[in-house]
Design an enzyme around this catalytic site. Structure first.
Site, PDB file in Angstrom:
ATOM      1  N   LYS A 148       0.880  -1.401   0.002  1.00  0.00           N
ATOM      2  CA  LYS A 148      -0.076   0.071  -0.191  1.00  0.00           C
ATOM      3  C   LYS A 148       0.827   1.163   0.006  1.00  0.00           C
ATOM      4  O   LYS A 148       2.110   1.213   0.443  1.00  0.00           O
ATOM      5  CB  LYS A 148      -0.765   0.124   1.365  1.00  0.00           C
ATOM      6  CG  LYS A 148      -0.455   0.643   2.438  1.00  0.00           C
ATOM      7  CD  LYS A 148      -1.553   0.900   3.409  1.00  0.00           C
ATOM      8  CE  LYS A 148      -1.229   1.781   4.661  1.00  0.00           C
ATOM      9  NZ  LYS A 148      -2.192   2.095   5.689  1.00  0.00           N
ATOM     10  N   ASP A 177      -2.551  -6.425   1.825  1.00  0.00           N
ATOM     11  CA  ASP A 177      -3.292  -5.565   2.907  1.00  0.00           C
ATOM     12  C   ASP A 177      -2.982  -6.393   3.937  1.00  0.00           C
ATOM     13  O   ASP A 177      -3.566  -7.452   4.126  1.00  0.00           O
ATOM     14  CB  ASP A 177      -4.944  -5.672   2.601  1.00  0.00           C
ATOM     15  CG  ASP A 177      -5.324  -4.595   3.611  1.00  0.00           C
ATOM     16  OD1 ASP A 177      -5.047  -4.670   4.717  1.00  0.00           O
ATOM     17  OD2 ASP A 177      -6.239  -3.840   3.188  1.00  0.00           O
ATOM     18  N   HIS A 178      -2.152  -5.871   4.975  1.00  0.00           N
ATOM     19  CA  HIS A 178      -1.590  -6.917   5.861  1.00  0.00           C
ATOM     20  C   HIS A 178      -2.980  -7.113   6.887  1.00  0.00           C
ATOM     21  O   HIS A 178      -2.483  -8.119   7.558  1.00  0.00           O
ATOM     22  CB  HIS A 178      -0.441  -6.219   6.696  1.00  0.00           C
ATOM     23  CG  HIS A 178      -0.489  -4.874   7.361  1.00  0.00           C
ATOM     24  ND1 HIS A 178      -0.454  -3.940   7.072  1.00  0.00           N
ATOM     25  CD2 HIS A 178      -0.818  -5.110   8.821  1.00  0.00           C
ATOM     26  CE1 HIS A 178      -0.646  -3.036   8.082  1.00  0.00           C
ATOM     27  NE2 HIS A 178      -1.132  -3.551   8.890  1.00  0.00           N
ATOM     28  N   GLU A 216      -5.794   3.882  16.903  1.00  0.00           N
ATOM     29  CA  GLU A 216      -4.329   4.037  17.163  1.00  0.00           C
ATOM     30  C   GLU A 216      -4.206   4.977  18.266  1.00  0.00           C
ATOM     31  O   GLU A 216      -4.757   6.077  18.475  1.00  0.00           O
ATOM     32  CB  GLU A 216      -3.645   4.535  16.055  1.00  0.00           C
ATOM     33  CG  GLU A 216      -4.051   3.366  14.837  1.00  0.00           C
ATOM     34  CD  GLU A 216      -2.954   3.883  13.469  1.00  0.00           C
ATOM     35  OE1 GLU A 216      -1.894   3.604  13.300  1.00  0.00           O
ATOM     36  OE2 GLU A 216      -3.664   4.736  12.516  1.00  0.00           O
ATOM     37  N   HIS A 240      -8.034  -1.014   4.670  1.00  0.00           N
ATOM     38  CA  HIS A 240      -7.989  -1.970   5.676  1.00  0.00           C
ATOM     39  C   HIS A 240      -9.426  -2.053   6.051  1.00  0.00           C
ATOM     40  O   HIS A 240      -9.883  -3.130   6.189  1.00  0.00           O
ATOM     41  CB  HIS A 240      -7.132  -1.513   6.835  1.00  0.00           C
ATOM     42  CG  HIS A 240      -5.810  -1.192   6.592  1.00  0.00           C
ATOM     43  ND1 HIS A 240      -4.958  -2.108   5.531  1.00  0.00           N
ATOM     44  CD2 HIS A 240      -4.915  -0.343   6.816  1.00  0.00           C
ATOM     45  CE1 HIS A 240      -3.778  -1.663   5.518  1.00  0.00           C
ATOM     46  NE2 HIS A 240      -3.711  -0.647   6.196  1.00  0.00           N
ATOM     47  N   LYS A 331      -6.138   8.635  14.726  1.00  0.00           N
ATOM     48  CA  LYS A 331      -4.735   8.505  15.526  1.00  0.00           C
ATOM     49  C   LYS A 331      -5.020   9.372  16.621  1.00  0.00           C
ATOM     50  O   LYS A 331      -6.179   9.788  16.735  1.00  0.00           O
ATOM     51  CB  LYS A 331      -3.880   9.385  14.292  1.00  0.00           C
ATOM     52  CG  LYS A 331      -3.694   8.592  13.432  1.00  0.00           C
ATOM     53  CD  LYS A 331      -2.581   8.827  12.743  1.00  0.00           C
ATOM     54  CE  LYS A 331      -2.128   8.130  11.418  1.00  0.00           C
ATOM     55  NZ  LYS A 331      -1.776   6.846  11.776  1.00  0.00           N
TER      56      LYS A 331
HETATM   57  P1  NAD Z   1      11.998   3.655   3.014  1.00  0.00           P
HETATM   58  O1  NAD Z   1      12.186   5.098   2.315  1.00  0.00           O
HETATM   59  O2  NAD Z   1      12.500   3.285   4.203  1.00  0.00           O
HETATM   60  O3  NAD Z   1      12.949   2.785   1.773  1.00  0.00           O
HETATM   61  C1  NAD Z   1      12.856   2.594   0.307  1.00  0.00           C
HETATM   62  C2  NAD Z   1      13.874   1.552  -0.219  1.00  0.00           C
HETATM   63  O4  NAD Z   1      13.654   1.832  -1.452  1.00  0.00           O
HETATM   64  C3  NAD Z   1      15.149   1.709   0.257  1.00  0.00           C
HETATM   65  O5  NAD Z   1      15.680   0.320   0.440  1.00  0.00           O
HETATM   66  C4  NAD Z   1      16.027   2.209  -0.882  1.00  0.00           C
HETATM   67  O6  NAD Z   1      17.262   1.932  -1.095  1.00  0.00           O
HETATM   68  C5  NAD Z   1      15.130   1.728  -2.216  1.00  0.00           C
HETATM   69  N1  NAD Z   1      15.076   2.531  -3.133  1.00  0.00           N
HETATM   70  C6  NAD Z   1      14.622   3.896  -3.138  1.00  0.00           C
HETATM   71  N2  NAD Z   1      14.823   4.413  -4.621  1.00  0.00           N
HETATM   72  C7  NAD Z   1      15.394   3.380  -5.150  1.00  0.00           C
HETATM   73  C8  NAD Z   1      15.637   3.251  -6.619  1.00  0.00           C
HETATM   74  N3  NAD Z   1      15.553   4.144  -7.581  1.00  0.00           N
HETATM   75  N4  NAD Z   1      16.246   1.715  -7.058  1.00  0.00           N
HETATM   76  C9  NAD Z   1      16.391   0.917  -5.965  1.00  0.00           C
HETATM   77  N5  NAD Z   1      16.004   1.040  -4.988  1.00  0.00           N
HETATM   78  C10 NAD Z   1      15.650   2.241  -4.430  1.00  0.00           C
HETATM   79  O7  NAD Z   1      10.550   3.181   2.663  1.00  0.00           O
HETATM   80  P2  NAD Z   1       9.540   2.073   3.440  1.00  0.00           P
HETATM   81  O8  NAD Z   1       8.990   2.730   4.445  1.00  0.00           O
HETATM   82  O9  NAD Z   1      10.249   0.788   3.522  1.00  0.00           O
HETATM   83  O10 NAD Z   1       8.348   1.586   2.119  1.00  0.00           O
HETATM   84  C11 NAD Z   1       8.530   1.061   1.114  1.00  0.00           C
HETATM   85  C12 NAD Z   1       7.376   0.994   0.349  1.00  0.00           C
HETATM   86  O11 NAD Z   1       6.424   0.194   1.140  1.00  0.00           O
HETATM   87  C13 NAD Z   1       6.488   2.340   0.118  1.00  0.00           C
HETATM   88  O12 NAD Z   1       5.594   2.108  -1.016  1.00  0.00           O
HETATM   89  C14 NAD Z   1       5.700   2.386   1.302  1.00  0.00           C
HETATM   90  O13 NAD Z   1       4.429   3.212   0.897  1.00  0.00           O
HETATM   91  C15 NAD Z   1       5.271   0.996   1.686  1.00  0.00           C
HETATM   92  N6  NAD Z   1       4.864   0.735   3.022  1.00  0.00           N
HETATM   93  C16 NAD Z   1       5.574   0.889   4.114  1.00  0.00           C
HETATM   94  C17 NAD Z   1       5.110   0.840   5.286  1.00  0.00           C
HETATM   95  C18 NAD Z   1       6.128   0.991   6.358  1.00  0.00           C
HETATM   96  O14 NAD Z   1       5.675   0.604   7.733  1.00  0.00           O
HETATM   97  N7  NAD Z   1       7.213   1.543   6.211  1.00  0.00           N
HETATM   98  C19 NAD Z   1       3.905   0.314   5.468  1.00  0.00           C
HETATM   99  C20 NAD Z   1       3.135  -0.147   4.493  1.00  0.00           C
HETATM  100  C21 NAD Z   1       3.483   0.223   3.305  1.00  0.00           C
END
Ligand code: NAD
Length: 484
Positions: A148, A177-178, A216, A240, A331
């Protein structure tokens, strides 16, 4: 009770964004737990792929740190961690460039299951998909997992679906969708369709209303800029809460198979009426502490984005005619507490003269904390004093009912990743489902944006705005308590 862990087949899983927050906090600790449980074969390989210039050894060190940070010490025995780290490899890759792709291609084994987890911004999905095919990494049997947010409205969701489907078949696409991976959510289906007890009562004749709460206690702290562009409707309801509503309201599928289940969920979404603006309450939290109110934590001090939403929804079909579904999520509320409550009707006639209270059976499916279910039933208050009635819970907490095995219940991410490897799409959203959910959501957001509605305020640590309580009060109902 002895739980059975059936190992999945050997696999190569590439995590794009393998150094990111989601990978460190959820995906890798989850995989480690499945490895410990004996479900992930030791011959399998997890390949981190991200922009950081790391080698295999460097990535293993990073992942070791993530496990230390996100798992308690007794949940990561040293020898198991060492064995798990052996399964890890890394490729420095830029989704938008060509470097690293041939290396990745060479690392992939020909005869094992192949999955690609897109744990990166959705704007990179197209580039990843193209390069996976261009460098012969992706074939017709591989799977991709996407996170998501799946779009921010119908148009962008369609665009994203098109991008993915240009390169992959729908049966290869796993939209996570966890909430669907939670044990209790699946138990909702088991309880409904595995027992003769509930299904005959699961309709407008016997159900007074349904309440779905995802509350939350945390705020948007640190994520204000991102959150303010979406709000509770986009961030929580469209995905969700909608999924929870679908599983509660859907007709029994003919089989427990991915398309049969998802067809039924889709029918629910299509049966949702547009929501009257009077049936929607949007709120923003305030705080006596400086810098802790919603408007102080986002960039725009005049923002009209909601951090809370409550709404009354009608499912227009034969089964649910006249039964309101009340949804709320927000929240900085009193506690972190999520549940689905099916509130049954009162008995048609009370034979107990001394009983003035109104008694109702309530089936509660608790998602967090303390996953489990309870059914409140009315009994006689023990002791002398005549026939007084009291409501008591028939409680089924997984932790108690399953004993030590409950600790091995996989968390949502673990289960879903194993489902990807097994090729089971039941707990993943299909493209048409996501689009239908946006098609219902879009006009609501458009409505309050065009009217210029301002969210009302609510205090940090409360149960939400007074107006949300009124939404039920005016119909002689009340929200269930948000228990700490
Ligand atoms: P983040 O910013 O912490 O990490 C992003 C990752 O993508 C890093 O490993 C980075 O090196 C890599 N990256 C960025 N640009 C890149 C490129 N051009 N080529 C290759 N790799 C690249 O982001 P995150 O929080 O881990 O989230 C990742 C995805 O998951 C997002 O779409 C976010 O919306 C979704 N998401 C995250 C969470 C969460 O809890 N963090 C929850 C639900 C969904």
């Amino acid at each position: 009770m002895v739980s059975r862990v059936i190992p999945v087949d050997d696999f190569d899983l590439v995590i794009f964004g393998g150094t990111g927050d989601l990978a460190r906090r959820k995906i890798l600790p989850g995989l480690f737990r499945r490895f410990m449980a004996g479900q992930m074969p030791a011959s399998s390989r997890i390949i981190g792929a991200a922009r950081s210039e790391l080698d295999q050894d460097g990535y293993q060190k990073e992942v070791a740190k993530a496990l230390e940070e996100f798992l308690p010490k007794d949940a990561r025995p040293k020898d198991q961690v060492t064995a798990f780290l052996e399964t890890l490899d890394y490729v420095a890759i830029d989704a938008m460039g060509e470097g690293g792709w041939d290396t990745l291609s060479k690392k992939l084994r020909p005869d094992v299951i192949r999955a690609f987890y897109f744990s990166v911004a959705p704007s990179l999905f197209g580039a990843l998909a193209e390069r996976l095919h261009g460098h012969a990494c992706a074939g017709p049997s591989c799977r991709i997992v996407v996170e998501k947010p799946f779009g921010r409205d119908l148009a962008s969701a369609k665009e994203l679906n098109k991008t993915l489907r240009d390169h992959f078949d729908e049966r290869q696409i796993y939209r996570i969708d966890h909430y669907l991976g939670k044990e209790t959510v699946q138990n909702l289906m088991a309880v409904r369709f595995g027992n003769v007890l509930f299904e005959p009562l699961w309709n407008a004749q016997h159900v007074d209303h349904v309440q779905i709460t995802v509350s939350e206690s945390v705020g948007v702290d640190g994520r204000g800029a991102y959150y303010d562009k979406s709000g509770a409707m986009r961030d929580m309801v469209q995905n969700h809460l909608m999924q929870l509503l679908c599983l509660t309201a859907m007709e029994p599928p003919s089989r427990f198979d991915p398309d049969a289940v998802r067809d039924e969920k889709l029918k629910v979404i299509r049966a949702l009426d547009p929501v009257d603006p009077d049936d929607i309450v949007r709120g923003q939290y305030t705080s006596p502490e400086k810098g802790k109110g919603y408007l102080e934590q986002v960039e725009d001090p005049n923002s009209r984005t909601e951090s809370f939403i409550a709404m009354k929804i009608a499912v227009s079909n034969w089964r649910w005619a006249g039964v309101p579904f009340y949804l709320r999520t927000g929240k900085r509320l009193k506690a972190r507490n999520s549940e689905i409550a099916i509130v049954f009707k009162e008995v048609p006639h009370s034979i107990f003269d001394q009983d003035e209270a109104r008694h109702r059976n309530v089936l509660t499916i608790r998602l967090q904390p303390n996953e489990g279910m309870d059914l409140s039933v009315t009994i006689k208050e023990p002791g002398p004093g005549g026939m007084r009635l009291v409501d008591v819970p028939l409680d089924m907490s997984f932790a108690e009912a399953l004993g030590p095995d409950a600790e091995d219940v996989p968390d949502a991410y673990e289960r879903l990743i194993m489902d990807v490897i097994r090729g089971n799409q039941t707990l993943f959203m299909r493209g048409d489902e996501v689009e239908a959910a946006w098609a219902w959501t879009d006009p609501l957001i458009k409505g309050w944006t065009e009217r210029g509605d301002r969210p009302v305020t609510y205090e940090t640590g409360s149960t939400g705005p007074e107006e949300a309580a009124m939404l039920l009060h005016r119909e002689g109902r009340r929200w269930r308590e948000i228990k700490p």
